[in-house]
Design a protein around this motif. Structure first.
Motif, PDB file in Angstrom:
ATOM      1  N   PHE A 279       2.030   6.988  -0.853  1.00  0.00           N
ATOM      2  CA  PHE A 279       1.339   7.266   0.272  1.00  0.00           C
ATOM      3  C   PHE A 279       1.692   6.040   0.979  1.00  0.00           C
ATOM      4  N   TYR A 280       2.351   5.924   2.305  1.00  0.00           N
ATOM      5  CA  TYR A 280       2.207   5.041   3.123  1.00  0.00           C
ATOM      6  C   TYR A 280       0.858   4.550   3.894  1.00  0.00           C
ATOM      7  N   PRO A 281      -0.076   3.112   3.211  1.00  0.00           N
ATOM      8  CA  PRO A 281      -1.292   3.384   4.058  1.00  0.00           C
ATOM      9  C   PRO A 281      -0.871   2.348   5.525  1.00  0.00           C
ATOM     10  N   ALA A 282      -0.213   2.196   5.796  1.00  0.00           N
ATOM     11  CA  ALA A 282       0.439   1.749   7.157  1.00  0.00           C
ATOM     12  C   ALA A 282       0.044   3.792   7.952  1.00  0.00           C
ATOM     13  N   ARG A 283      -0.634   4.630   7.613  1.00  0.00           N
ATOM     14  CA  ARG A 283      -0.195   6.245   8.675  1.00  0.00           C
ATOM     15  C   ARG A 283      -1.273   6.809   8.387  1.00  0.00           C
ATOM     16  N   VAL A 284      -1.909   6.460   6.344  1.00  0.00           N
ATOM     17  CA  VAL A 284      -3.325   7.046   5.713  1.00  0.00           C
ATOM     18  C   VAL A 284      -3.762   6.255   5.550  1.00  0.00           C
ATOM     19  N   GLU A 285      -4.645   6.466   5.458  1.00  0.00           N
ATOM     20  CA  GLU A 285      -5.910   5.738   4.648  1.00  0.00           C
ATOM     21  C   GLU A 285      -5.936   5.842   3.570  1.00  0.00           C
ATOM     22  N   CYS A 286      -5.486   4.858   2.160  1.00  0.00           N
ATOM     23  CA  CYS A 286      -5.792   4.728   0.871  1.00  0.00           C
ATOM     24  C   CYS A 286      -6.486   4.123   0.886  1.00  0.00           C
ATOM     25  N   TYR A 287      -7.532   4.217  -0.285  1.00  0.00           N
ATOM     26  CA  TYR A 287      -8.001   3.240  -0.956  1.00  0.00           C
ATOM     27  C   TYR A 287      -8.024   3.484  -2.592  1.00  0.00           C
ATOM     28  N   LEU A 288      -8.838   1.908  -3.351  1.00  0.00           N
ATOM     29  CA  LEU A 288      -8.669   1.790  -4.281  1.00  0.00           C
ATOM     30  C   LEU A 288     -10.257   1.919  -5.188  1.00  0.00           C
ATOM     31  N   ASP A 289     -10.813   2.466  -5.258  1.00  0.00           N
ATOM     32  CA  ASP A 289     -12.171   2.236  -5.472  1.00  0.00           C
ATOM     33  C   ASP A 289     -12.907   2.290  -4.020  1.00  0.00           C
ATOM     34  N   ASP A 290     -13.250   1.164  -3.584  1.00  0.00           N
ATOM     35  CA  ASP A 290     -14.124   1.667  -2.181  1.00  0.00           C
ATOM     36  C   ASP A 290     -13.459   0.501  -1.044  1.00  0.00           C
ATOM     37  N   GLU A 291     -12.113  -0.034  -1.333  1.00  0.00           N
ATOM     38  CA  GLU A 291     -11.385  -1.084  -0.526  1.00  0.00           C
ATOM     39  C   GLU A 291     -10.136  -0.415  -0.645  1.00  0.00           C
ATOM     40  N   ARG A 292     -10.554  -0.302   0.724  1.00  0.00           N
ATOM     41  CA  ARG A 292      -9.740   0.446   1.690  1.00  0.00           C
ATOM     42  C   ARG A 292      -7.973  -0.379   1.645  1.00  0.00           C
ATOM     43  N   VAL A 293      -7.130  -0.832   1.165  1.00  0.00           N
ATOM     44  CA  VAL A 293      -5.605  -1.305   1.464  1.00  0.00           C
ATOM     45  C   VAL A 293      -5.108  -0.911   2.612  1.00  0.00           C
ATOM     46  N   GLU A 294      -4.823  -2.398   2.771  1.00  0.00           N
ATOM     47  CA  GLU A 294      -3.522  -2.879   3.884  1.00  0.00           C
ATOM     48  C   GLU A 294      -1.992  -2.479   3.669  1.00  0.00           C
ATOM     49  N   PRO A 295      -2.096  -2.516   4.554  1.00  0.00           N
ATOM     50  CA  PRO A 295       0.487  -1.047   4.166  1.00  0.00           C
ATOM     51  C   PRO A 295       0.824  -2.939   3.885  1.00  0.00           C
ATOM     52  N   GLN A 296       1.810  -2.764   3.467  1.00  0.00           N
ATOM     53  CA  GLN A 296       2.827  -3.679   2.706  1.00  0.00           C
ATOM     54  C   GLN A 296       3.506  -4.427   3.910  1.00  0.00           C
ATOM     55  N   PRO A 297       3.582  -5.540   4.243  1.00  0.00           N
ATOM     56  CA  PRO A 297       4.449  -5.891   5.443  1.00  0.00           C
ATOM     57  C   PRO A 297       5.860  -5.311   5.390  1.00  0.00           C
ATOM     58  N   GLY A 298       5.898  -5.190   6.732  1.00  0.00           N
ATOM     59  CA  GLY A 298       7.329  -4.524   7.204  1.00  0.00           C
ATOM     60  C   GLY A 298       7.416  -3.086   7.531  1.00  0.00           C
ATOM     61  N   GLY A 299       7.231  -1.991   6.995  1.00  0.00           N
ATOM     62  CA  GLY A 299       6.957  -0.340   7.289  1.00  0.00           C
ATOM     63  C   GLY A 299       7.890  -0.207   6.848  1.00  0.00           C
ATOM     64  N   PHE A 300       9.074  -0.657   5.830  1.00  0.00           N
ATOM     65  CA  PHE A 300       9.479  -0.018   5.114  1.00  0.00           C
ATOM     66  C   PHE A 300       9.248   0.085   3.367  1.00  0.00           C
ATOM     67  N   TYR A 301       8.499  -0.642   2.742  1.00  0.00           N
ATOM     68  CA  TYR A 301       7.760  -0.436   1.971  1.00  0.00           C
ATOM     69  C   TYR A 301       6.599   0.449   1.946  1.00  0.00           C
ATOM     70  N   GLY A 302       6.025   1.168   1.267  1.00  0.00           N
ATOM     71  CA  GLY A 302       5.055   1.705   0.532  1.00  0.00           C
ATOM     72  C   GLY A 302       4.255   1.068  -0.702  1.00  0.00           C
ATOM     73  N   GLY A 303       3.939   0.091  -0.317  1.00  0.00           N
ATOM     74  CA  GLY A 303       3.013  -0.584  -2.108  1.00  0.00           C
ATOM     75  C   GLY A 303       1.760  -1.156  -0.971  1.00  0.00           C
ATOM     76  N   TRP A 304       0.532  -1.265  -1.274  1.00  0.00           N
ATOM     77  CA  TRP A 304      -1.093  -1.307  -1.561  1.00  0.00           C
ATOM     78  C   TRP A 304      -1.743  -2.573  -2.059  1.00  0.00           C
ATOM     79  N   VAL A 305      -1.656  -3.203  -0.512  1.00  0.00           N
ATOM     80  CA  VAL A 305      -1.913  -4.949  -0.776  1.00  0.00           C
ATOM     81  C   VAL A 305      -3.357  -4.543  -0.581  1.00  0.00           C
ATOM     82  N   THR A 306      -4.197  -5.608  -1.588  1.00  0.00           N
ATOM     83  CA  THR A 306      -5.455  -5.831  -1.997  1.00  0.00           C
ATOM     84  C   THR A 306      -5.850  -6.824  -2.049  1.00  0.00           C
ATOM     85  N   ALA A 307      -7.385  -6.527  -1.280  1.00  0.00           N
ATOM     86  CA  ALA A 307      -7.932  -8.626  -1.533  1.00  0.00           C
ATOM     87  C   ALA A 307      -7.787  -9.447  -2.631  1.00  0.00           C
TER      88      ALA A 307
END
Length: 132
Positions: free
Chosen positions: A89-117
């Motif tokens: 799933f794209y974290p920019a379009r839906v809320e994605c969580y790893l454990d209790d952390e809401r991940v940020e979307p990978q920059p740019g819009g094309f990639y679907g990576g989950w960016v964590t702290a």
């Protein structure tokens, strides 16, 4: 966990992580742990030189459609056979969580990576990173 507002779309303890060069990790959730009744396959396809042909999904809710929230590789290349029955799933379009952390979307819009702290970069996606 993946959700849209109060609606949980997916929840699992069996996600697979896919690492790609200069990208944030991608997390793929087993379709058995995804509310497939909320996802509608769409005709869009893209090709990944490593994984194969990606198929995309809209999120269909009573209040409307959220376009292209996720994708899968139903017939991936042999090296990625493990993700055949998984969806990301794209974290920019839906809320994605790893454990209790809401991940940020990978920059740019094309990639679907989950960016964590705790992710150390740089990662591609931002302007000027396409040539890495």
């Amino acid at each position: 966990m993946v959700r849209y507002g109060d609606i949980v779309i997916a929840e699992t303890t069996s996600a697979l992580t896919v690492l790609e060069t200069a990208s944030a990790p991608g997390f793929y959730l087993p379709i058995d742990d995804v509310r497939m009744d909320l996802l509608r396959p769409i005709p869009r396809r893209t090709a990944c030189e490593w994984k194969g042909s990606a198929h995309y999904f809209d999120l269909e809710l009573p209040g409307g459609v959220v376009p292209e929230v996720g994708w899968s590789y139903p017939q991936p290349r042999a090296a990625f056979a493990a993700i055949a029955e998984f969806i990301s799933f794209y974290p920019a379009r839906v809320e994605c969580y790893l454990d209790d952390e809401r991940v940020e979307p990978q920059p740019g819009g094309f990639y679907g990576g989950w960016v964590t702290a705790d992710l150390a970069g740089p990662i591609k996606g931002a302007p000027g990173t396409a040539g890495w």
